[in-house]
Design an enzyme around this catalytic site. Structure first.
Site, PDB file in Angstrom:
ATOM      1  CB  THR A 191      -0.911   0.010   1.247  1.00  0.00           C
ATOM      2  OG1 THR A 191      -1.840  -1.060   1.119  1.00  0.00           O
ATOM      3  CG2 THR A 191      -1.672   1.311   1.383  1.00  0.00           C
ATOM      4  CB  SER A 229       2.506  -8.106   0.808  1.00  0.00           C
ATOM      5  OG  SER A 229       1.392  -8.091   1.655  1.00  0.00           O
TER       6      SER A 229
HETATM    7  N1  ASP Z   1      -2.779  -5.386   0.128  1.00  0.00           N
HETATM    8  C1  ASP Z   1      -1.702  -4.562   0.648  1.00  0.00           C
HETATM    9  C2  ASP Z   1      -0.433  -5.393   0.659  1.00  0.00           C
HETATM   10  O1  ASP Z   1      -0.254  -6.188   1.522  1.00  0.00           O
HETATM   11  C3  ASP Z   1      -2.031  -4.047   2.000  1.00  0.00           C
HETATM   12  C4  ASP Z   1      -1.009  -3.119   2.627  1.00  0.00           C
HETATM   13  O2  ASP Z   1       0.115  -2.970   2.199  1.00  0.00           O
HETATM   14  O3  ASP Z   1      -1.372  -2.516   3.668  1.00  0.00           O
HETATM   15  O4  ASP Z   1       0.379  -5.242  -0.229  1.00  0.00           O
END
Ligand code: ASP
Length: 333
Positions: A15, A57
């Protein structure tokens, strides 16, 4: 002029590096673009950037953990510390995995990320990134997650909130420190060696089964056929439902050389298999391994690391119960 610490920033996505697209938030920013949002960093340390990955991720795999460890190994002597920007969703798995792949590091390896992208008006990205650099420039040995002003040991981290800024908790272990107005107050200093020991091999055939009331052995059979180890997240301090067939399933799998670990779905305080009849025989007759106070994330990564080295039952058990970066404290002491 005082000697500035040299930090390597390794970008992997998440994110923190995301922008809004038609299909939702997607990691797009480069590490240099991330750095441009925190210009005052130049007063704390000098930073070089590597764009290793740019992934949500959710898409991170054990091969990516090995890439991160190799990236640090190749540049270990050049830098005083390492900051990895990473998505929060699987950051605790990566932190645990790096704790087994890079053991005893006297230099900091700090993971950070954010719940809101760095380009948003309201974001935790900038403070997390600044704090990560501050920690990367400190005497903070080993692998840690720096997030929302807290420093959490890599083997003890768990994502416990999906939206708010306090995304991570330290499970069954105190925080290593906190950041107050940009100053690290360190509560615990991790033990380390003079040099780290790097590993590269992981056996990824490790599966996780979460029990539900009324479960039968079918799913466990399926997972054990296709994997070298099965972690069973059972209830409370641990046990298997007596009419489920799971007891026989575990015995048969262990007879063919598979590893079975019992852990708990309860977040805090861990397992204690000997307490109830439903768990007692598992430990004493079958000899399954027990996670005690380890996080499930650490159990997954530790088994991959152990099975990457050996299949000998006694050696697997010895390594499993030998603490690495304070991942297991009980019953070892
Ligand atoms: N979906 C994102 C990730 O894990 C969530 C985040 O980074 O807060 O890459």
């Amino acid at each position: 002029m005082r000697n500035m610490k040299r930090i390597l920033l390794i970008g992997t996505g998440g994110t923190i590096a995301s922008e809004m697209t038609e299909g939702g938030l997607t990691p797009e920013l480069t590490t240099e673009q991330l750095l441009s949002h925190v210009p005052t960093i130049s007063g704390i340390c000098t930073v070089d950037c590597i764009q290793l990955l740019n992934l949500d991720s959710t898409n991170i795999t054990p091969d990516h953990w090995r890439m991160m460890a190799r990236c640090i190994r190749a540049r270990y002597e050049e830098y005083d510390g390492f900051v990895i920007t990473h998505g929060t969703d699987t950051m605790a798995y990566t932190a645990a995995a790096l704790s087994y792949l890079i053991q005893g590091s006297p230099k900091p390896v700090v993971l950070t990320g954010a719940q809101k992208p760095i380009g948003f008006d309201s974001t935790d990205s900038k403070v997390n990134l600044m704090d990560a650099f501050r920690c990367g420039a400190e005497d903070l040995p080993g692998i840690s997650i720096v997030f929302n002003s807290r420093v959490i040991l890599g083997t003890r981290a768990k994502k416990t909130r999906s939206k708010s800024f306090q995304a991570f908790s330290s499970i069954n272990y105190p925080d290593l420190g906190v950041l107050r107005d940009g100053v690290l107050l360190r509560y615990i200093r991790q033990e380390c060696g003079a040099k780290p020991v790097f590993y590269d091999r992981l056996d990824t055939k490790v599966a996780l089964l979460k029990l539900v009331p009324g479960v039968d052995r079918g799913l466990a059979d399926y997972l054990l056929e296709r994997n070298d180890a099965l972690i069973i997240e059972s209830f409370g301090v641990g046990g298997l439902p007596e009419d489920s067939g799971l007891y026989d399933c575990v015995r048969e799998a262990m007879a063919t050389g598979k590893t079975v670990v019992l852990t708990t779905q309860v977040e805090n305080e861990g397992s204690d298999l000997g307490v109830y009849h439903v768990g007692h025989a598992l430990k004493n007759d079958l000899g399954v391994l027990e996670a005690y106070d380890m996080t499930t994330e650490a159990v997954v990564a530790k088994l991959m690391w152990i099975l990457g080295q050996t299949r000998r039952r006694e050696e697997v058990a010895r390594l499993f119960y030998t603490p690495v970066a304070q991942d297991i404290l009980w019953p070892v002491g």
